[in-house]
Design a protein around this motif. Sequence first.
Motif, mmCIF file in Angstrom:
data_model
loop_
_atom_site.group_PDB
_atom_site.id
_atom_site.type_symbol
_atom_site.label_atom_id
_atom_site.label_comp_id
_atom_site.label_asym_id
_atom_site.label_seq_id
_atom_site.Cartn_x
_atom_site.Cartn_y
_atom_site.Cartn_z
ATOM 1 N N SER A 184 3.702 3.501 -6.038
ATOM 2 C CA SER A 184 2.887 3.615 -7.251
ATOM 3 C C SER A 184 3.223 2.519 -8.250
ATOM 4 O O SER A 184 2.334 1.919 -8.860
ATOM 5 C CB SER A 184 3.100 4.989 -7.900
ATOM 6 O OG SER A 184 2.740 6.023 -7.017
ATOM 7 N N LEU A 187 2.082 -1.050 -6.841
ATOM 8 C CA LEU A 187 0.629 -1.187 -6.911
ATOM 9 C C LEU A 187 0.149 -1.298 -8.355
ATOM 10 O O LEU A 187 -0.874 -1.929 -8.631
ATOM 11 C CB LEU A 187 -0.040 0.007 -6.231
ATOM 12 C CG LEU A 187 0.099 0.058 -4.710
ATOM 13 C CD1 LEU A 187 -0.453 1.379 -4.176
ATOM 14 C CD2 LEU A 187 -0.623 -1.117 -4.054
ATOM 15 N N TRP A 191 -2.418 -4.050 -9.608
ATOM 16 C CA TRP A 191 -3.658 -3.608 -10.245
ATOM 17 C C TRP A 191 -3.852 -4.268 -11.608
ATOM 18 O O TRP A 191 -4.970 -4.644 -11.975
ATOM 19 C CB TRP A 191 -3.635 -2.086 -10.387
ATOM 20 C CG TRP A 191 -4.847 -1.523 -11.062
ATOM 21 C CD1 TRP A 191 -6.089 -1.349 -10.515
ATOM 22 C CD2 TRP A 191 -4.938 -1.066 -12.412
ATOM 23 N NE1 TRP A 191 -6.951 -0.807 -11.443
ATOM 24 C CE2 TRP A 191 -6.265 -0.618 -12.620
ATOM 25 C CE3 TRP A 191 -4.026 -0.977 -13.463
ATOM 26 C CZ2 TRP A 191 -6.698 -0.104 -13.838
ATOM 27 C CZ3 TRP A 191 -4.455 -0.461 -14.676
ATOM 28 C CH2 TRP A 191 -5.779 -0.032 -14.858
ATOM 29 N N LEU A 198 -8.272 -3.815 -6.432
ATOM 30 C CA LEU A 198 -7.399 -2.757 -5.932
ATOM 31 C C LEU A 198 -7.722 -1.425 -6.596
ATOM 32 O O LEU A 198 -7.858 -1.339 -7.815
ATOM 33 C CB LEU A 198 -5.932 -3.121 -6.216
ATOM 34 C CG LEU A 198 -4.875 -2.096 -5.808
ATOM 35 C CD1 LEU A 198 -4.801 -1.986 -4.291
ATOM 36 C CD2 LEU A 198 -3.510 -2.486 -6.371
ATOM 37 N N ASN A 199 -7.854 -0.399 -5.770
ATOM 38 C CA ASN A 199 -7.999 0.968 -6.268
ATOM 39 C C ASN A 199 -6.666 1.663 -6.009
ATOM 40 O O ASN A 199 -6.406 2.154 -4.915
ATOM 41 C CB ASN A 199 -9.141 1.682 -5.541
ATOM 42 C CG ASN A 199 -9.460 3.031 -6.160
ATOM 43 O OD1 ASN A 199 -8.570 3.744 -6.609
ATOM 44 N ND2 ASN A 199 -10.734 3.383 -6.181
ATOM 45 N N ARG A 200 -5.809 1.650 -7.021
ATOM 46 C CA ARG A 200 -4.423 2.081 -6.824
ATOM 47 C C ARG A 200 -4.321 3.521 -6.345
ATOM 48 O O ARG A 200 -3.600 3.823 -5.388
ATOM 49 C CB ARG A 200 -3.632 1.903 -8.128
ATOM 50 C CG ARG A 200 -2.163 2.276 -7.996
ATOM 51 C CD ARG A 200 -1.347 1.819 -9.189
ATOM 52 N NE ARG A 200 -1.684 2.504 -10.404
ATOM 53 C CZ ARG A 200 -0.796 3.136 -11.183
ATOM 54 N NH1 ARG A 200 0.477 3.173 -10.834
ATOM 55 N NH2 ARG A 200 -1.167 3.711 -12.299
ATOM 56 N N GLN A 202 -6.368 5.356 -4.789
ATOM 57 C CA GLN A 202 -6.881 5.567 -3.436
ATOM 58 C C GLN A 202 -5.868 5.102 -2.389
ATOM 59 O O GLN A 202 -5.714 5.731 -1.334
ATOM 60 C CB GLN A 202 -8.210 4.828 -3.255
ATOM 61 C CG GLN A 202 -9.383 5.481 -3.967
ATOM 62 C CD GLN A 202 -9.747 6.845 -3.384
ATOM 63 O OE1 GLN A 202 -9.228 7.258 -2.345
ATOM 64 N NE2 GLN A 202 -10.626 7.567 -4.055
ATOM 65 N N VAL A 203 -5.174 4.000 -2.669
ATOM 66 C CA VAL A 203 -4.152 3.521 -1.738
ATOM 67 C C VAL A 203 -3.005 4.530 -1.665
ATOM 68 O O VAL A 203 -2.503 4.847 -0.576
ATOM 69 C CB VAL A 203 -3.627 2.136 -2.167
ATOM 70 C CG1 VAL A 203 -2.473 1.692 -1.264
ATOM 71 C CG2 VAL A 203 -4.752 1.105 -2.120
ATOM 72 N N ARG A 205 -3.263 7.653 -2.272
ATOM 73 C CA ARG A 205 -3.813 8.830 -1.584
ATOM 74 C C ARG A 205 -3.685 8.674 -0.065
ATOM 75 O O ARG A 205 -3.382 9.637 0.648
ATOM 76 C CB ARG A 205 -5.280 9.027 -1.975
ATOM 77 C CG ARG A 205 -5.917 10.295 -1.389
ATOM 78 C CD ARG A 205 -7.399 10.359 -1.730
ATOM 79 N NE ARG A 205 -7.602 10.405 -3.162
ATOM 80 C CZ ARG A 205 -7.540 11.521 -3.895
ATOM 81 N NH1 ARG A 205 -7.261 12.679 -3.305
ATOM 82 N NH2 ARG A 205 -7.750 11.484 -5.194
ATOM 83 N N GLN A 206 -3.907 7.458 0.424
ATOM 84 C CA GLN A 206 -3.776 7.213 1.863
ATOM 85 C C GLN A 206 -2.332 7.432 2.321
ATOM 86 O O GLN A 206 -2.084 7.961 3.414
ATOM 87 C CB GLN A 206 -4.238 5.791 2.187
ATOM 88 C CG GLN A 206 -5.743 5.599 2.016
ATOM 89 C CD GLN A 206 -6.159 4.145 2.073
ATOM 90 O OE1 GLN A 206 -5.343 3.270 2.356
ATOM 91 N NE2 GLN A 206 -7.424 3.874 1.800
ATOM 92 N N PHE A 207 -1.374 7.042 1.477
ATOM 93 C CA PHE A 207 0.028 7.295 1.813
ATOM 94 C C PHE A 207 0.304 8.795 1.846
ATOM 95 O O PHE A 207 1.006 9.294 2.737
ATOM 96 C CB PHE A 207 0.953 6.618 0.801
ATOM 97 C CG PHE A 207 2.397 7.012 0.962
ATOM 98 C CD1 PHE A 207 3.163 6.510 2.004
ATOM 99 C CD2 PHE A 207 2.987 7.912 0.080
ATOM 100 C CE1 PHE A 207 4.489 6.889 2.165
ATOM 101 C CE2 PHE A 207 4.310 8.297 0.232
ATOM 102 C CZ PHE A 207 5.067 7.781 1.279
#
Length: 217
Positions: A184, A187, A191, A198-200, A202-203, A205-207
């Motif tokens: 976090s 990123l 950002w 970059l959509n921080r 969302q990245v 969220r993928q983690f």
Amino acid sequence: MKDPEEITPVQEEENTMEAPRKRSTRPRGDARRREILDVTLRLYAERGFSSVSLADIAAEVGITQAGLLHHFPTKAALLLAALQERDDRNAAEDRERRASGMDFLTTFLDLLATNEKKPALVQLSTLLSAESITADHPGHDWFTARYEEIVADTTRELEALLDETKMPAGMTARTAAQWLVGLSDGLRLQWLYNPDALNRHQVVRQFVELLRPYMRG
């Protein structure tokens, strides 16, 4: 002739009445303090701690520097109060989210999404944490303790969510917490340099989705 020591009923009532209380100035003082902190947070977000003087803040608020020092006796005291104010506001938002029934990870992701709508707040945190790396900076101890607290709190939350027996060897709730906080933060810097690229949240969220197989239940 009346005894000069004698007190008539009216006189007795007058003498036993409490003196009128002075009107409290606390509400006005609290409002001024909040105004100072609001201005401080904004100026620190725009320029950083080192580039903003007490005179700058006082002028922006519309008071003398002596008036500012009445509320915050040093620049270091003002910085720590501003950091705590920012933290308290975030904590209040967190409590509202949890009260609405959000679990920890949903709350974490929602906070990131909300902060993307407040770039000045994100920039404030980034500038001050970077400036506070040196041990002689007045914010150094605060940020050191805050990061330890964030990792500890995140670890405790993930311990309740994750089954460590399902996780790869060497991976624990604490390492997952360190990854989540570190991801976090890293990123956040990317950002700020290029928010459109970059959509921080969302990245992150993928983690979080990578952690799903290790969750309890």
